[in-house]
Each structure stands twice: as C-alpha cells, then as structure tokens.
Write an enzyme that holds these catalytic residues in place. Sequence first.
Site, PDB file in Angstrom:
ATOM      1  N   TYR A   1       0.864  -1.329  -0.003  1.00 42.38           N
ATOM      2  CA  TYR A   1       0.151   0.015   0.128  1.00 42.38           C
ATOM      3  C   TYR A   1       0.884   1.394   0.020  1.00 42.38           C
ATOM      4  CZ  TYR A   1      -2.677   3.634   2.625  1.00 42.38           C
ATOM      5  OH  TYR A   1      -3.224   4.674   3.341  1.00 42.38           O
TER       6      TYR A   1
ATOM      7  N   ASP B   1      -1.206  -6.181   9.657  1.00 39.96           N
ATOM      8  CA  ASP B   1      -2.432  -5.198   9.411  1.00 39.96           C
ATOM      9  C   ASP B   1      -3.451  -6.043   8.831  1.00 39.96           C
ATOM     10  OD1 ASP B   1      -2.828  -1.823   8.152  1.00 39.96           O
ATOM     11  OD2 ASP B   1      -4.368  -3.314   8.679  1.00 39.96           O
TER      12      ASP B   1
ATOM     13  N   LYS C   1     -12.646  -0.643   6.015  1.00 38.36           N
ATOM     14  CA  LYS C   1     -12.874  -1.602   4.852  1.00 38.36           C
ATOM     15  C   LYS C   1     -14.202  -2.370   5.032  1.00 38.36           C
ATOM     16  CE  LYS C   1      -9.393   0.621   3.195  1.00 38.36           C
ATOM     17  NZ  LYS C   1      -9.645   1.680   2.086  1.00 38.36           N
TER      18      LYS C   1
END
Lengths: 470, 470
Positions: free
Chosen positions: B145, B230, B272
């Site tokens: 990311y 994560d 999310k």
Amino acid sequence: MKQLSTKVTGNGHGQDSSYFLGWEEYEKNPYDEIKNPNGMIQMGLAENQLCFDLIESWLARNPDAASLKRNGQSIFRELALFQDYHGMPEFKKAMAEFMEEIRGNRVTFDPKKIVLAAGSTSANETLMFCLAEPGDAFLLPTPYYPGFDRDLKWRTGAEIVPIHCSSSNGFQITEAALQQAYQQAHKLDLKVKGVLVTNPSNPLGTALTRRELNLLVDFITSKNIHLISDEIYSGTMFGFEQFISVMDVLKDKKLENTEVSKRVHVVYSLSKDLGLPGFRVGAIYSNDEMIVSAATKMSSFGLVSSQTQYLLSALLSDKKFTSQYLEENQKRLKSRQKRLVSGLESAGITCLRSNAGLFCWVDMRHLLDTNTFEAELDLWKKIVYNVKLNISPGSSCHCTEPGWFRVCFANMSEGTLDLALKRLKTFVESTDCGRMISRSSHERLKSLRKKTVSNWVFRVSWSDRVPDER
Amino acid sequence: MKQLSTKVTSNAHGQDSSYFLGWEEYEKNPYDEIKNPNGIIQMGLAENQLCFDLIETWLAKNPDAAGLKKDGQSIFKELALFQDYHGLPEFKKALAEFMEEIRGNRVTFDPRKIVLAAGSTSANETLMFCLAEPGDAFLLPTPYYPGFDRDLKWRTGAEIVPIHCSSSNGFQITESALQQAYQQAQKLDLNVKGILVTNPSNPLGTMLTRRELNLLVDFITSKNIHLISDEIYSGTVFGFEQFVSVMDVLKDKKLEDSEVSKRVHVVYSLSKDLGLPGFRVGAIYSNDEMVVSAATKMSSFGLVSSQTQYLLSALLSDKKFTGTYLNENKKRLKIRQRQLVSGLEAAGVTCLKSNAGLFCWVDMRHLLDTNTFEAELELWKKIVYEVKLNISPGSSCHCTEPGWFRVCFANMSEETLDLAMKRLKEYVESTDSNRLISKSSHERIKSLRKRTVSNWVFRVSWTDRVPDER
C-alpha cells in the site's frame, strides 16, 4: 537489542509527575452528592459543564444533525465515506465564522487556511512537526499547561525553554524574560524556532494584554521566528474587556499579508468553549501555505470523525445559537468564578485576578511551611488527602514560585463548589498557623483592595492537566 | 535560517508521485450515470460501498445510537465529556468480539490490549513510534500500500526495506526473499526492528497462506524482531478458505503467552469491512503491556470521537447484526469480484486469483510496449485519459515487475462496473497489436486454466492509495 523505542521506555510522556497521584486518589474516592458525600471533589479538571443545557435543547430541536440526516433524508453513506483531509467545507466555514464571532468580528478567518485536527493536542503536535526539527526549541511562558511537555516534545524531539514569569507583575511576559529565555536556549545550544503562548492563559486564567502581544510580535519579528497562539480558551473570556487575539494585533499593526504574519499561527479547539472534549475537534490556522499544506497531510493521523464534523457544522452554522451561547457562557462563567473567588477570600486566600478560563490561579504561599516546592507538595497532599479536594500544584506547570495552585470552577455544580470552599475554609482555620494567617490574609486583602496601583494585578488561575485533559 | 521543518519542505509525505495525476483527472471529470456518462470511472479507491443498506436499516431501527441517547434518555453530556484515552469500555469490548467473530471465534481478543486510534493510518504510525527509532527499518513485502511510505516513515524517521515478491509464485513471501531483505537492510546499515504485512494483502487481494505465516513467525523468532499484521481487510475474505490470522498461527504453534507473542501486533480498522473510513476508527492490538501503555498515551494525538465510539459500540454489540452483516458482505464481495474477473477475461486480461479485499491485482503485462516501468506509466496514462478509468499502476506500490495494476470493484454500482469493463474491452480490442494479443491472451487463459500446478496462483489485485484512502 533494544526492542521498544526510547519513546516507550523513557518518560517523555511526562506522566510520571507526582501530581497524577491526586487524579488517582480522586478515581478511588470520587465525590457524589448522594452516594459519596465525603469523597474527593475534582477541582483539577478544566472542563466547561455550565452550558450543556443550551446544546441539549438545540439538539432536541434539530434532531437531523446527530441522526446523520439532512432535511429528513439519510446522508449516512456520504458521511461514512467522507475522509477528505481537507475537512468538510461547511464545517470549516462554520468554524471560521465562530472564531470570528468570538473576536467580535474584528478579524476574518479564511476557511482555506484552517486545518482540522483531533483536538488541539493533535493540532499543537502537528505544528511542532511542521516548525521544528528534533532538538529545536520553543519558548513558553511559565506557568504553562503540563500537557505541553508531552504534546510538544515527546514524539517530535523538540525542546521547551521557559520564559520565566513572576507574581511581581501578575505573571505577565516581559521583554527581559523573553530575552533571557532566548539566551538560555543559546547557552543550551538549542536553536529557537518560536514562541508558544496560550491566550487566554492556562493556568493563569488571564488574557494576554495588548502590551504583551505587541511585545511578542515585535520579538518574533526581530528574531525571525514563529509565534503560536493557542487560543483554546478564547470563548471563555468573561471579564469586561474583550478578548484580544494575536490576529487583532497583526491587523492593528498593519501586518496582515506580511512575512511576519506567515509566522503567526493560531490553534483552536471546541473542548473548552463548547465543553466538547470527547468529540475531538481542534484546528490550526496559518497564513503560511506550506504549513497549511503539510499540516493538512499530517492531519491524516488525526482526522475529525465525519459524523462529528456534520453535527457541529449544523450547530455552529446556527448563528442564533452561537451568539446566545457565547453570551450565556460568558455570564455563567463570570458568576461561577465570582463564587470561587469570594469563597476563597472568606478562607483568607487570594487569587490572581482573572478574566477568562475555567479556573483560578490561587495564592496559597502563606500556607506553606517554607517557601519551597517540597512544602508546596506537602500542602498539596494535605489538600488532597485531608481536605479531599483535587487541585493542581503550580510546580507541575513549571511555575518558578512555590505556593500557587490551579483550582477549577466550571466542572461542578454550585452546591459542590460551595462544599469545596467550606472544606477549604475549615482546613485553613483549623491549622494553628493557618488561623493566624487567615486573619492576617483577610486584613491584607482588605488593604490590598484599597490600593490602586494599576500594574498590581491579582490573578489566580491554574488547572491541573490530567492525562486526558488540560 | 530554515523556517520550516524538513518534514514540510521535503516530499517525504509521498504525494508527489505521478499516479496522483489519475486522482486529479478523476476529480476534474468524474463519471456520473446521468450527468456525466463519459467521465472517468473511479477504480482506484478501495472503498466498500456494497453493504450500506444493512447499516442504514439498523440505524433506522436503532435511532438512539446516533441520537446520543441511551434507552430514550439523552447521554449527550456524558459523551461530550468522555475523552479517556483508554476508550469507551463498551466499544472496546464490542470491537474485540467483532474481531473474534471475523476469525471464527477461534482466538480471543482481550479488550484491555486494544488501543484505539483515529483510523489504521494513526494506528500504524503510532506502532512505529513505539517500536522504531529514527533510522530503524521495517521489512515490507512488495507490492504494498503506497500510503505506508508516509504512514510508517514520514514523521517517525523509520525506514522501509522491501521484501521482493514476484509473480513467479503469485507474489508469495519466501524465506530467501526475507533473508535477502534482512541482509539488504544490514548493507544499508539499518537496524531491522520488524516486519509489517497486510493480511489480507493490499494490493494483492489474497490472504497470506499458513505457510507464509509460519515462515514469518519463525523468522521473527530467530531474528528477535517484531511482526505487525495489518488485518484491516480481514472481514472482506470471500473465498472458500477461512481467514487465517497471525493470532491463529500463534495459537496453533502454542506460542500464546510466550516472548514471541509479545512481539506480534495486530492492526485493525472499520474502514474497509464496514465501509466507514469517514468515522476514523482504528485499533492496535498488542500482547506487550509496555506497547499498550505507550500507545494508549500516544492515542491522545488521535482519539476516536466519543460520538462515534458510542454509535459503533451499539452497532457492533448487536450480534444479530454483525452475523448477518459479515455473511452478506462476503456474498456481495464475491459476486462483485466475479463480475470484475469475467469482465477482464472477456478483454483478454487476467488477474491474480484473489479471495479477499476490495480490488483485483490485474496483469496487463501483455499490453506493455516494453517490459519497463516507463511503458507501464504510458499504458496507465492511456487508461486514465482514453479509456477513462482511474486504476492504480503497480509501480506506486513498489512492485518489482512492470505491468500490474490494482483495480477496485466495491466502490461502484454493478452497471458502472459493467461499463468500465466494456470500455476496457473496447480499448484492448482497438489497438492493433492488442488485437493479436487479446486473442492469444484468451488462448493463454484457456490453457492455463487447464493446468493444475498447485503453486501457480493467479492473483490480481491492487488499489491505488489516493491521498485520503488506501
């Protein structure tokens, strides 16, 4: 190998100082009018609980704002997805106008120069990251809010060098003190990046005078450094005088749009004026585009919940509400402060004369055994354990003179405040030397009130900053 | 004298990379079914817009949660004042249980080990401050990311050293890649403090396999370093397999309560799974008390609005809701991903086979003029300007092989996705060389599907991180 960073293993978070003992003691034995009438009364929390009813009625009349609706239609999706670090435009506009209103609409705030943050705690730290490298220093007048040690230094690596202020002139900032602090930083081989003031002051409860503000602007001009003015208490001004912001001074000196104005930054928050510390709403205002740009990106680390931005943009856009609120807030704070001051007086205790804030800076020097910080701590322990009042000792905010305490007045009912003052009076009168001192203090007070020396300002205010609050 | 910090004047915020062009272009010309049917379709935003109706229905049935009420009574005051950095207990409990539910209730999460943060952006940065000194390094598997360059390095001074993953094995992490990255860090004279993985992966859209997780746990054990997992996409797993968390692996290896377990930290967020990026809800979960303690104090710089904590504790405490939601979310994501994958196939484009996330990692290597990143950028510009799709080029997430793109599927309607696929197909078929390639791609796909090589995983997923999102 060292597994955790020094930020974790060191005590840079600043929370090892002994005054947290008071907070812990309060938590063990909190006062409750009915359930625990002999418990500890919390006077170390600078919260504004005086005007919630006004907000509650507004909420009842405007249910859409909290219910994630606009004109009866759900805007949940829109809010759920809104994470733009530029912030909600309606909210920034309303914030800018609210800040203008607080300053009597004498100065304008451009919403595009506002950067939102999760409380002024986040705003101040972000400004540090923008203005200082590790090892750079900011000058702060003492006494100052204890949380600054953590907020400005912990993760940023910046340093604080104190500008010593004394009771001889009501703790006002002088040119000599500024110069001395600047030189001290040099001696310590620290590069001074700017000055940070809280105006109105925590813990003093006084607004900076125009003289002090001019002094500060002249100083940063000559040294080519920054000035951060944390105006978190700007809406708590209850004295006869208006609140003078550093922005007023820039305007009056015709310095708007100059190089200097780019080095003056204002920090704001809704935690004190509106009493909403839980909602985490802070802001940086800067005339420097690069700072606005960098701080905006940094705000990713502490954005304001869109749910909260929406609620507050509706609240603050209601000008009928905001003007009524500001006026009523002022009145109630004034009468509550008066209550504290007279209660203290009847216990033979004076305070620095205050015109803002949620606390008074109380002079208990005459109650110390010796003029030392050890004696201050002893007195403080007695007040916490025997009198059962959690107030905040001046040493925790780096005051250079022992014996001053910050006592809050806006976070409890009138009845509780009266009880607290009664307990204090009983304590003062009960101690032998206290009995004599109390009487002589009373005499001293009467004679002092007769004085008309214009620069003899009795100012009293200090609020202990507990872990989460200021 | 340098007036602003290097954090401001340099570009370490990572937002100068060319792929933001796509975002800007989209902003100038955004697709709208009615108002702007020829506009750019946003496929670079990893948002989950598929299940808002479920939350809206719940909100309509439970008006107290947003209305700042409990059992019909206003709790506005309580929430307005609540700024305890330990977080709202009911909320942490509900969050812990939600995390357990996502992991099939195979592992437990202790609410006291949860530290709330303003989004995982804040959580990740805070963890870096806790685990790394300036100059220390974390190893991250590529592609990763893009926001990590800012979140992990910018204000912390930490470094990222990539663990190179390649398409030859579906971008899985291998032992040799780990060792190589570790040695590379040493060559660069960097102290490796740990590894950070995103599981399920952004941009790949795949879950780490048990083999990879075991490898990681063994590696950090032998090197005596940390592992941050994560797991922000843990609730978006839609494949047949269950989500295997690093916590599962610790349990299965009987490492719970061991020294190693103290070096494994999980990051989570509701941005999310629940599609709530605007509400700023993130969390750190750690078995190390010192980390929890320090991170808790640091959370002062990014607390979650009490208004939001309250709403979400009510939502997540409703187990009927969470059970239905997780189920339905899975179904809808699966269908939508299938729609994207077949649409791509019809254009002769394959993706990495994905089982999670809000995006696919698309293989467009055959559409490149040359096997270079310049060619990737050229292709990307054509797709943005001519095909009018904002997708994200693999180079922005440090992919070592040119030609991969992340394409999101959960932030638009079915029809819009269809249109996007149509446009892409037209583009592919329209270019001369591509006409040949398209046919051969199609053949290639058919033949590949016949293969049963178990370690040949077609995985496609990548989502461009725009300034505010990931």
